[in-house]
Structures are given as C-alpha cells and as structure tokens.
Design a protein around this motif. Structure first.
Motif, PDB file in Angstrom:
ATOM      1  N   UNK A  70      -5.518  11.213 -12.427  1.00 42.72           N
ATOM      2  CA  UNK A  70      -4.470  11.176 -13.446  1.00 42.72           C
ATOM      3  C   UNK A  70      -3.956  12.582 -13.716  1.00 42.72           C
ATOM      4  N   UNK A  71      -2.677  12.637 -14.062  1.00 42.01           N
ATOM      5  CA  UNK A  71      -1.946  13.895 -14.231  1.00 42.01           C
ATOM      6  C   UNK A  71      -2.014  14.352 -15.682  1.00 42.01           C
ATOM      7  N   UNK A  72      -2.224  15.654 -15.873  1.00 45.06           N
ATOM      8  CA  UNK A  72      -2.216  16.233 -17.205  1.00 45.06           C
ATOM      9  C   UNK A  72      -1.370  17.500 -17.223  1.00 45.06           C
ATOM     10  N   UNK A  73      -0.605  17.671 -18.284  1.00 40.86           N
ATOM     11  CA  UNK A  73       0.072  18.936 -18.536  1.00 40.86           C
ATOM     12  C   UNK A  73      -0.801  19.741 -19.488  1.00 40.86           C
ATOM     13  N   UNK A  74      -0.992  21.012 -19.152  1.00 38.75           N
ATOM     14  CA  UNK A  74      -1.935  21.860 -19.879  1.00 38.75           C
ATOM     15  C   UNK A  74      -1.267  23.192 -20.197  1.00 38.75           C
TER      16      UNK A  74
ATOM     17  N   UNK B 251      -4.554  20.645 -24.179  1.00 37.10           N
ATOM     18  CA  UNK B 251      -4.077  19.490 -23.427  1.00 37.10           C
ATOM     19  C   UNK B 251      -2.781  19.004 -24.059  1.00 37.10           C
ATOM     20  N   UNK B 252      -1.693  18.990 -23.301  1.00 31.09           N
ATOM     21  CA  UNK B 252      -0.391  18.586 -23.827  1.00 31.09           C
ATOM     22  C   UNK B 252      -0.127  17.096 -23.651  1.00 31.09           C
ATOM     23  N   UNK B 253      -0.654  16.529 -22.576  1.00 37.14           N
ATOM     24  CA  UNK B 253      -0.427  15.110 -22.295  1.00 37.14           C
ATOM     25  C   UNK B 253      -1.237  14.245 -23.253  1.00 37.14           C
ATOM     26  N   UNK B 254      -0.565  13.324 -23.940  1.00 37.96           N
ATOM     27  CA  UNK B 254      -1.248  12.465 -24.915  1.00 37.96           C
ATOM     28  C   UNK B 254      -1.748  11.162 -24.288  1.00 37.96           C
ATOM     29  N   UNK B 255      -0.990  10.631 -23.342  1.00 37.58           N
ATOM     30  CA  UNK B 255      -1.371   9.368 -22.698  1.00 37.58           C
ATOM     31  C   UNK B 255      -1.251   9.520 -21.176  1.00 37.58           C
ATOM     32  N   UNK B 256      -2.274  10.051 -20.543  1.00 39.68           N
ATOM     33  CA  UNK B 256      -2.214  10.253 -19.083  1.00 39.68           C
ATOM     34  C   UNK B 256      -2.161   8.923 -18.334  1.00 39.68           C
ATOM     35  N   UNK B 257      -1.475   8.946 -17.201  1.00 36.93           N
ATOM     36  CA  UNK B 257      -1.314   7.752 -16.369  1.00 36.93           C
ATOM     37  C   UNK B 257      -1.939   8.022 -15.009  1.00 36.93           C
TER      38      UNK B 257
END
Length: 201
Positions: free
Chosen positions: A73-77, A59-65
C-alpha cells in the motif's frame, strides 16, 4: 532547502512516497522508519543526495489503499532530512586514509570516499616515500614550500570535480590544483581540526 555550512550538508523538510507491505499495518510509522533506515548513508534518487539523518516523520495518507497488482500500500510521508549533496565546484574538507604514488584517498565527513588522482594534484606537490629500516612513510610534499605536506590522516582541502553513485557506492572525484587547496593545517594554521573516534583508521 537550507545549507548548514559549506560542507555539502543540507537540511530540509520534504515530502516523499513509500510502499509498505500489509504486515506493517499494525505499526505503519515503524514500517516507514525501517525503509528510511535502509536508505541511511546511501544515495536516494528522490532526495537527489545521500540521506544522512531524518526526524519528525509524519504520515500524510489517512486511508491507504492496497495496490491492485502487488500486495503493497502507498503512503505519502513528510519528514525532516539531512542530506549530503556535494556538487562540482564545491570546496570540501576530507581526512586522508591512504596515499599512493598515483592518487590520494580520503573520507569526507568520515564516511564518503574521495579520490584525487595525480593528474588532479598541483604539479608543485610530489609523492615521497621515506624508509627507515622496516618502517616507511608515504607523503606528498610541496617542492617550493616543503612545510606544506600531506600525510596519512592529514586533513585536506579539495575541490569537487565529479560525484557518482554506482549501485549505492557513493564516490567523489576531487582536485587539488587550485591555490586554496592542499593540506588543511598548512592553508589554515591554528584551525582546530576534529579528532576521529578511537579505532578510526
């Protein structure tokens, strides 16, 4: 992207995005894997191929919005993925699961549908149906070299002509007009071909 062999499989580490429901917030990694599992053995536009396997999900996103207009909510992976990406002109091997008078049907890697119509088969190969009482056998046999035969459950070498994805149904159209195509055991005598799992058609 590294090709594992000439069978259309590629391994790569890739970056992609997922949208998760807030109900997964207690197990974000599990939510990501659930989405990836839903894509297994299906064509994924983002990967430009069929997802065969994955590993090492990060999981690259630390603080998803959370999106303002819908409750996700969006996550970069990032993950290691194994993709099946056959392309026109590629030569593959498949196992025949049905022979008809006007086509040959097979499975590549035991999963992916391959269809070779009569018009795409070399003219030296012709369809033959042998009948013994209540039993019958369909096969394609070479007119000049009769030991060159294709039976149900034979392995064949074919050329990819087209690849289509219709709503998740992945279909390969093939050709056996080229000299180096046909029955694998005839073209490559002595080569050990894999046995299918018990109960496989």
């Amino acid at each position: 992207m590294a090709a594992i062999s000439s069978n259309g499989l590629y391994r790569t580490r890739t970056h992609f995005a997922v949208e998760l429901h807030p109900s997964t917030v207690s197990d974000v990694l599990g939510g990501v894997k659930e989405q990836l599992n839903a894509h297994l053995l299906r064509y994924v536009d983002e990967f430009e191929g069929v997802l065969v396997a994955y590993s090492n999900v990060q999981i690259l996103t630390k603080q998803p919005v959370i999106h303002p207009y819908f409750p996700y909510f969006h996550l970069d992976v990032r993950a290691d993925v194994l993709l099946f990406k056959p392309s026109p002109g590629m030569t593959l091997v498949a196992r025949v699961n049905h022979l008809g008078e006007d086509y040959i049907s097979a499975l590549a890697l035991g999963v992916f549908n391959v269809t070779i119509p009569t018009r795409a088969v070399m003219p030296e190969l012709h369809f033959l149906r042998e009948v013994w009482g209540t039993l019958q056998e369909n096969k394609w046999i070479h007119k000049v070299t009769p030991q060159h035969q294709i039976h149900e459950h034979s392995y064949i070498v074919f050329r990819v002509e087209d690849v289509k994805d219709n709503g998740g149904f992945f279909q390969i159209s093939g050709s056996m007009r080229e000299p180096a195509t046909g029955a694998a055991d005839f073209l490559h005598p002595g080569v050990q071909l894999p046995e299918p799992p018990a109960g496989w058609p």
